[in-house]
Design an enzyme around this catalytic site. Structure first.
Site, PDB file in Angstrom:
ATOM      1  N   LYS A 224       1.946   2.602   6.507  1.00  0.00           N
ATOM      2  CA  LYS A 224       2.824   2.112   5.440  1.00  0.00           C
ATOM      3  C   LYS A 224       4.129   2.904   5.457  1.00  0.00           C
ATOM      4  O   LYS A 224       4.107   4.141   5.530  1.00  0.00           O
ATOM      5  CB  LYS A 224       2.150   2.272   4.081  1.00  0.00           C
ATOM      6  CG  LYS A 224       0.943   1.366   3.900  1.00  0.00           C
ATOM      7  CD  LYS A 224       0.167   1.710   2.650  1.00  0.00           C
ATOM      8  CE  LYS A 224       0.764   1.137   1.397  1.00  0.00           C
ATOM      9  NZ  LYS A 224      -0.049   1.483   0.197  1.00  0.00           N
TER      10      LYS A 224
HETATM   11  O1  G3P Z   1      -0.614  -0.057  -3.080  1.00  0.00           O
HETATM   12  C1  G3P Z   1       0.461   0.138  -3.989  1.00  0.00           C
HETATM   13  C2  G3P Z   1      -0.106   0.328  -5.301  1.00  0.00           C
HETATM   14  O2  G3P Z   1      -1.009   1.413  -5.222  1.00  0.00           O
HETATM   15  C3  G3P Z   1       0.792   0.538  -6.470  1.00  0.00           C
HETATM   16  O3  G3P Z   1      -0.033   0.298  -7.549  1.00  0.00           O
HETATM   17  O4  G3P Z   1      -0.969   0.638  -9.762  1.00  0.00           O
HETATM   18  O5  G3P Z   1       0.565   2.368  -8.788  1.00  0.00           O
HETATM   19  O6  G3P Z   1       1.450   0.154  -9.529  1.00  0.00           O
HETATM   20  P1  G3P Z   1       0.271   0.908  -8.977  1.00  0.00           P
END
Ligand code: G3P
Length: 227
Positions: free
Chosen positions: A86
């Site tokens: 990533k």
């Molecule tokens: O994979 C990206 C993701 O982990 C972001 O999620 O919950 O931190 O917005 P969040």
């Protein structure tokens, strides 16, 4: 739709892989930080749980293309061929994705908030782009609609890049994108569990158990009765 666990908690990964048809695990620096452990140790442990065939997504840390590429090479050599690296969808990230894709390394343009970020990551050769649905919602836009627009752009321009939809907070967001044909989603364990967390489902399953006890001794299965 490929389904990934967006978490690095080892016991949760073991539990979910045992129960659900999971394709792999996605991580980012914040997810790894939540474990409080050495990130290399955690990534290696996740790989050993996944085995050699399922995919692990791991993120580069530096902000320049040259150093991102160095991180990418190190991650692939640590975690094996079924690793998706990533990289943030920023200018240096696009530059690194271009180089890595010519080397045959799978990449994911992450931190996608806008369709044009996704377009540039796809054009750079990313295998996946990861838009953040809930974070887009929290900015006052419609995250699901943004992802649908990205899918339309990828299809229209003939890119092979898949969307890895990320940052979900509820199963309705996942359902909307599953119904739209999005090719991959990554969800926190609680969101995956919420797909089947429903009092009506539990009630129906319990009714079957109770009814069967009317015609067979309690706790007996079909196998018990047949043997
Ligand atoms: O994979 C990206 C993701 O982990 C972001 O999620 O919950 O931190 O917005 P969040």
């Amino acid at each position: 739709m490929e389904l990934y666990i967006d978490d690095a908690n080892i016991s949760e990964i073991r539990r979910l892989i045992d129960l659900y048809p999971i394709d792999g695990v996605t991580t980012n620096p914040s997810i790894l930080a939540k474990t409080g452990e050495n990130p290399v140790k955690v990534l290696k442990e996740i790989r050993s749980i996944l085995g050699p065939e399922k995919y692990i997504f791991a993120q580069t840390i530096p902000m320049t293309a040259a150093d991102m590429i160095r991180d990418a090479h190190a991650l692939v050599s640590l975690l094996g061929e079924k690793t998706v690296v990533k990289l943030p969808s920023i200018p240096e990230g696009f530059k690194a994705i271009r180089t890595l894709s010519t080397e045959g390394i799978l990449t994911c343009g992450t931190v996608v908030y806008t369709p044009m970020q996704a377009y540039l990551a796809a054009k750079s050769g990313a295998a996946y782009v990861a838009p953040y649905i809930n974070r887009i919602d929290n900015m006052g836009f419609d995250g699901v609609h943004v992802v649908q627009q990205i899918q339309d752009i990828l299809t229209l321009h003939g890119f092979n890049t898949k969307i890895l939809a990320a940052s979900f907070k509820n199963s309705q967001q996942v359902l909307s994108l599953c119904a739209y044909g999005i090719e991959a989603a990554t969800c926190a364990p609680s969101v995956i569990d919420s797909f089947v967390k429903n009092a009506a489902i539990d009630g129906a399953v319990n009714d079957f158990l109770k009814d069967f006890e009317k015609i067979a001794p309690s706790g007996q299965s079909m196998a018990d009765l047949i043997s």
